[in-house]
Design an enzyme around this catalytic site. Sequence first.
Site, PDB file in Angstrom:
ATOM      1  N   ASP A  88       0.881  -1.170   0.000  1.00 47.19           N
ATOM      2  CA  ASP A  88       0.000   0.000   0.000  1.00 47.19           C
ATOM      3  C   ASP A  88       0.915   1.215   0.000  1.00 47.19           C
ATOM      4  O   ASP A  88       1.777   1.344   0.887  1.00 47.19           O
ATOM      5  CB  ASP A  88      -0.848   0.048   1.274  1.00 47.19           C
ATOM      6  CG  ASP A  88      -1.989  -0.949   1.276  1.00 47.19           C
ATOM      7  OD1 ASP A  88      -2.016  -1.839   0.402  1.00 47.19           O
ATOM      8  OD2 ASP A  88      -2.851  -0.839   2.168  1.00 47.19           O
ATOM      9  N   HIS A 144       4.788  -7.551  -0.036  1.00 49.15           N
ATOM     10  CA  HIS A 144       4.457  -8.822  -0.683  1.00 49.15           C
ATOM     11  C   HIS A 144       5.167  -8.921  -2.033  1.00 49.15           C
ATOM     12  O   HIS A 144       5.516  -7.896  -2.637  1.00 49.15           O
ATOM     13  CB  HIS A 144       2.942  -8.919  -0.879  1.00 49.15           C
ATOM     14  CG  HIS A 144       2.158  -8.866   0.401  1.00 49.15           C
ATOM     15  ND1 HIS A 144       1.446  -9.940   0.887  1.00 49.15           N
ATOM     16  CD2 HIS A 144       1.981  -7.869   1.314  1.00 49.15           C
ATOM     17  CE1 HIS A 144       0.859  -9.605   2.030  1.00 49.15           C
ATOM     18  NE2 HIS A 144       1.169  -8.349   2.300  1.00 49.15           N
ATOM     19  N   SER A 229       8.437   3.896   5.121  1.00 58.01           N
ATOM     20  CA  SER A 229       9.598   3.848   4.264  1.00 58.01           C
ATOM     21  C   SER A 229       9.188   3.766   2.806  1.00 58.01           C
ATOM     22  O   SER A 229       8.081   4.155   2.442  1.00 58.01           O
ATOM     23  CB  SER A 229      10.496   2.673   4.649  1.00 58.01           C
ATOM     24  OG  SER A 229      11.785   2.881   4.098  1.00 58.01           O
TER      25      SER A 229
END
Length: 271
Positions: A88, A144, A229
Amino acid sequence: MAGSKWVARTLTELSSRKWLSKLAGSIAQSSASRLFIPRFIKLYSIAEQDAEKAASEYRTLNEFFTRRLKKGLRPVHGDENTLTSPVDALITAAGHVSRGILLNIKGQNYTINELLGGSPRAAQYDNGYYFVLYLSPTDYHRIHVPVSGKIMERDHLKGRVYPVNDFGLTHMKRVLSRNERLVTYMTHKHGEAAIVKVGAMNVSSIKYVLPLRDVMAKGDELAYFEFGSTVVLLLEESAFEPRANLAVPSKIRMGEALGEWHSRHEEPQSS
């Protein structure tokens, strides 16, 4: 204005020491930090109902920050020719790599070689494609894999912990290649990809999900950030096409399509 920017850069430089980041991480991992979870949720308008557990069940602020989400909230685009977002994030930059250079990321150019710490694999991406994906404190912070394939190498590049927000990318010198980075190289049916996880200020660490696996399916958990980050996603030269309606900057969720690969050659037509 110029003077205030100089002061901000100087203070950021002084606060980019790894020991300060570790100290912040230690505080976030203490049992007392759980008292800050409700304030953290309110401050960053976090959708706490999306979390795998109730906010009161997390033992530390760090544990809440690295939370998993309820199953089904991040469906992964299933087409095998589709590259999906690993996180995201806000897409802050994207484009073709030009002779080993990532052009005009917040007004600065980066070389593939410096971003990958001089890796012998760097040349494979010299004419490829890249995405810069920024995770704010509001975002889900698990990373992911964006494509099914095999992990060929994991590289740890030591560095600083400058902020990777808009100020850091704009006013600090090439922070994406100066900060600490974990690089995962994957081969897949269309070539190779490098998933560059860039540490940032107040990030105590970037951690791989255990146990480590070498063969992974698109959407599998790879790693997670402890506080906000950036992920830089590199693709080697191939027939990759970004999604037509993908704007920069724009928000994207893990599992959504970033683009797709096409066959390098036209299929022969039957006579």
